[in-house]
Design a protein around this motif. Structure first.
Motif, mmCIF file in Angstrom:
data_model
loop_
_atom_site.group_PDB
_atom_site.id
_atom_site.type_symbol
_atom_site.label_atom_id
_atom_site.label_comp_id
_atom_site.label_asym_id
_atom_site.label_seq_id
_atom_site.Cartn_x
_atom_site.Cartn_y
_atom_site.Cartn_z
ATOM 1 N N ASP A 284 0.830 -1.202 0.000
ATOM 2 C CA ASP A 284 0.000 0.000 0.000
ATOM 3 C C ASP A 284 0.868 1.257 0.000
ATOM 4 O OD1 ASP A 284 -2.168 -1.638 0.042
ATOM 5 O OD2 ASP A 284 -2.827 -1.127 2.069
ATOM 6 N N ALA A 285 1.945 1.226 0.767
ATOM 7 C CA ALA A 285 2.857 2.370 0.804
ATOM 8 C C ALA A 285 3.527 2.573 -0.553
ATOM 9 C CB ALA A 285 3.916 2.161 1.886
ATOM 10 N N ILE A 286 3.891 1.484 -1.191
ATOM 11 C CA ILE A 286 4.543 1.574 -2.503
ATOM 12 C C ILE A 286 3.608 2.214 -3.526
ATOM 13 C CG2 ILE A 286 5.428 0.184 -4.427
ATOM 14 C CD1 ILE A 286 6.451 -1.796 -2.201
ATOM 15 N N GLU A 287 2.337 1.800 -3.525
ATOM 16 C CA GLU A 287 1.385 2.373 -4.479
ATOM 17 C C GLU A 287 1.151 3.858 -4.201
ATOM 18 O OE1 GLU A 287 0.429 0.807 -7.175
ATOM 19 O OE2 GLU A 287 1.606 -0.886 -6.437
ATOM 20 N N GLU A 288 1.108 4.251 -2.926
ATOM 21 C CA GLU A 288 0.894 5.652 -2.607
ATOM 22 C C GLU A 288 2.099 6.502 -3.027
ATOM 23 O OE1 GLU A 288 -1.002 9.145 -0.807
ATOM 24 O OE2 GLU A 288 -1.462 7.438 -2.111
ATOM 25 N N VAL A 289 3.295 5.956 -2.887
ATOM 26 C CA VAL A 289 4.486 6.677 -3.355
ATOM 27 C C VAL A 289 4.443 6.826 -4.869
ATOM 28 C CG1 VAL A 289 7.001 6.600 -3.560
ATOM 29 C CG2 VAL A 289 5.927 5.980 -1.395
ATOM 30 N N LEU A 290 4.085 5.765 -5.572
ATOM 31 C CA LEU A 290 3.993 5.834 -7.032
ATOM 32 C C LEU A 290 2.963 6.878 -7.469
ATOM 33 C CD1 LEU A 290 4.138 2.018 -7.844
ATOM 34 C CD2 LEU A 290 5.842 3.726 -8.518
ATOM 35 N N ARG A 291 1.849 6.931 -6.770
ATOM 36 C CA ARG A 291 0.824 7.921 -7.098
ATOM 37 C C ARG A 291 1.330 9.344 -6.871
ATOM 38 N NH1 ARG A 291 -2.203 11.601 -4.892
ATOM 39 N NH2 ARG A 291 -1.337 11.222 -2.820
ATOM 40 N N LEU A 292 1.928 9.560 -5.702
ATOM 41 C CA LEU A 292 2.329 10.900 -5.298
ATOM 42 C C LEU A 292 3.572 11.390 -6.030
ATOM 43 C CD1 LEU A 292 1.510 13.071 -3.107
ATOM 44 C CD2 LEU A 292 3.374 12.108 -1.725
ATOM 45 N N GLN A 293 4.487 10.471 -6.321
ATOM 46 C CA GLN A 293 5.774 10.835 -6.916
ATOM 47 C C GLN A 293 6.076 9.896 -8.082
ATOM 48 O OE1 GLN A 293 7.369 13.474 -6.224
ATOM 49 N NE2 GLN A 293 7.068 14.028 -4.072
ATOM 50 N N ALA A 294 5.410 10.089 -9.210
ATOM 51 C CA ALA A 294 5.672 9.251 -10.376
ATOM 52 C C ALA A 294 7.160 9.277 -10.700
ATOM 53 C CB ALA A 294 4.867 9.753 -11.568
ATOM 54 N N PRO A 295 7.828 8.127 -10.801
ATOM 55 C CA PRO A 295 9.283 8.103 -11.017
ATOM 56 C C PRO A 295 9.735 8.852 -12.270
ATOM 57 C CG PRO A 295 8.514 5.954 -10.307
ATOM 58 C CD PRO A 295 7.288 6.781 -10.575
ATOM 59 N N PHE A 296 8.971 8.740 -13.341
ATOM 60 C CA PHE A 296 9.169 9.586 -14.518
ATOM 61 C C PHE A 296 8.006 10.568 -14.526
ATOM 62 C CE2 PHE A 296 12.097 7.286 -17.769
ATOM 63 C CZ PHE A 296 13.120 7.321 -16.840
ATOM 64 N N ALA A 297 8.295 11.822 -14.230
ATOM 65 C CA ALA A 297 7.235 12.809 -14.033
ATOM 66 C C ALA A 297 6.510 13.156 -15.325
ATOM 67 C CB ALA A 297 7.828 14.077 -13.406
ATOM 68 N N ASN A 298 7.269 13.412 -16.365
ATOM 69 C CA ASN A 298 6.722 13.842 -17.656
ATOM 70 C C ASN A 298 7.503 13.131 -18.745
ATOM 71 O OD1 ASN A 298 5.181 16.090 -16.310
ATOM 72 N ND2 ASN A 298 7.263 16.819 -15.924
ATOM 73 N N LEU A 299 6.823 12.746 -19.823
ATOM 74 C CA LEU A 299 7.521 11.976 -20.856
ATOM 75 C C LEU A 299 7.206 12.511 -22.250
ATOM 76 C CD1 LEU A 299 9.451 9.612 -21.003
ATOM 77 C CD2 LEU A 299 7.495 8.116 -21.358
#
Length: 415
Positions: A284-299
């Protein structure tokens, strides 16, 4: 929003990715922006629209077919643009239609659920080795700050992807350096071009080495496909660019995921305590981090294959499109008024597009999640007194509007 609105000049240094996303969202679900050298594009911040466009067959990532300004790579822009590396490669992520299906099929077998699960023991070994090195690094002075991005978030994914691709140790540091420079989107056009030249020298050399001495790894498998059918199923440029894609996406996204996860959890000790107590699963923490801080912000970039007429705007044929995974992850229409807050119990934590959407959804997403699910509990178990060295002060971001991470993550390992 009107289509005549002056374009918003994107800060290529990535100094405030989320602040910029908020400003662009205020201009509408799609806003006109200006990239380096005056390149204009549509910038998509709305998650629903982003998903719609990523599944629309009228949207392509093939620069050579669908961006008139590129002129099949022969225009002045194609030769000098500082972001050329992000649109010029030839692999599954930039291919369109049948070419995309052909290339994705070749890579998909490397990321099957069974093969990913089989990597668990090796990932656990790598994490133990990295944590042992981290322990030794600070064995004499526990109150000296340690850069956890450099000594934890970075080595775990890089060792995993090098193992998967069969990258010899002698290549690792040089490859990581050219990728680091490619990700620095404020790099000058001259330096970007020089780095592109060096990058392809290294990756061509890597393929040559693996061709002479194949192993049980994905690079060797791709070379075999290329050589056994005379290049009918995989051109040499596609082979090299596929290895480049997997090496880059296979480590940088997970580095940023681990980096932001550690920072978010240390900044929210109550949520960390719940995870440690087993009250909330680490997933659950991993998914919330992915939501809040997409590893690639813009592509960058995608292109309209034909005019795309929407309710409030028209994206004309050939116009570039940039999708903002970072903005979509904080879309208040999806995540409410607290979209900018970290909350591992958030009901919508899994409703994000951090790994893309549709036909270009990242094949390596299960591997990245597995690495995080192994590495994070191991880190916090090994260092129960782990703390931010400068609490309340977020570390400086990477100099990139694409890669979303910190330049460093100083922590105190504690007793």
């Amino acid at each position: 929003m009107t289509q005549q609105q002056c374009p918003y000049a994107i800060d290529v240094s990535g100094a405030d990715i989320h602040g910029e996303a908020t400003a662009l969202r205020a201009r509408g679900r799609a806003a006109r922006v200006e990239l380096p050298e005056g390149v204009e594009a549509w910038w998509i911040t709305d998650q629903e629209l982003l998903k719609q466009l990523l599944t629309d067959p009228r949207v392509s990532r093939d620069t050579y077919q669908h961006w008139p300004a590129w002129q099949n790579g022969e225009s002045g822009l194609a030769q000098t643009w500082s972001l050329a590396m992000w649109v010029s490669d030839r692999n599954m992520i930039t291919a369109y239609g049948p070419d995309h299906r052909r290339l994705r099929k070749l890579v998909a077998k490397a990321f099957t659920a069974r093969r990913t699960t089989a990597l668990r023991s090796r990932i656990e070994e790598i994490c133990t080795e990295v944590l042992d090195e981290l322990s030794a690094l600070d064995s004499q002075a526990r109150e000296v700050p340690v850069d956890l991005r450099k000594h934890f978030a970075y080595p775990v994914p890089t060792h995993v992807i090098c193992r998967l691709l069969g990258v010899p140790d002698s290549f690792r540091d040089d490859l990581l350096q050219v990728i680091h420079t490619m990700l620095a989107t404020s790099t000058s056009a001259e330096d970007a071009k020089a780095n592109e030249t060096r990058l392809y020298e290294l990756f061509n050399e890597l393929v040559a080495v693996k061709r002479r001495s194949p192993g049980e790894d994905l690079t060797s498998e791709l070379i075999a496909v290329r050589d056994e059918d005379g290049g009918v199923g995989l051109a040499e440029r596609e082979l090299v660019d596929t290895v480049l894609l997997m090496f880059t996406a296979g480590h940088e996204t997970t580095v940023n995921l681990l980096d932001h996860a550690v920072y978010a959890l240390l900044s929210h000790p109550d949520q960390l305590a719940a995870l440690r107590a087993g009250e909330i699963p680490w997933e659950d923490a991993i998914e919330e981090v992915l939501r809040l801080q997409a590893p690639f912000a813009n592509l960058p970039m995608r292109y309209a294959v034909e005019d795309i007429v929407l309710d409030d705007l028209t994206i004309a044929r050939g116009e570039p499109i940039v999708v903002s995974f970072a903005a979509a992850g904080r879309d208040p229409k999806v995540h409410g008024a607290t979209a900018d807050a970290f909350d591992v119990t958030r009901p919508t934590r899994r409703d994000h597009v951090a790994f893309g959407h549709g036909v270009h959804h990242c094949l390596g997403a299960p591997l990245a999640r597995l690495e995080a699910a192994i590495a994070l509990p191991a880190l916090f178990a090994r260092f129960p007194g782990l703390a931010l060295a400068r609490p309340g002060e977020e570390p400086p971001p990477l100099e990139s509007f694409i890669s979303n991470g910190h330049r460093e993550l100083p922590v105190l390992l504690g007793p």
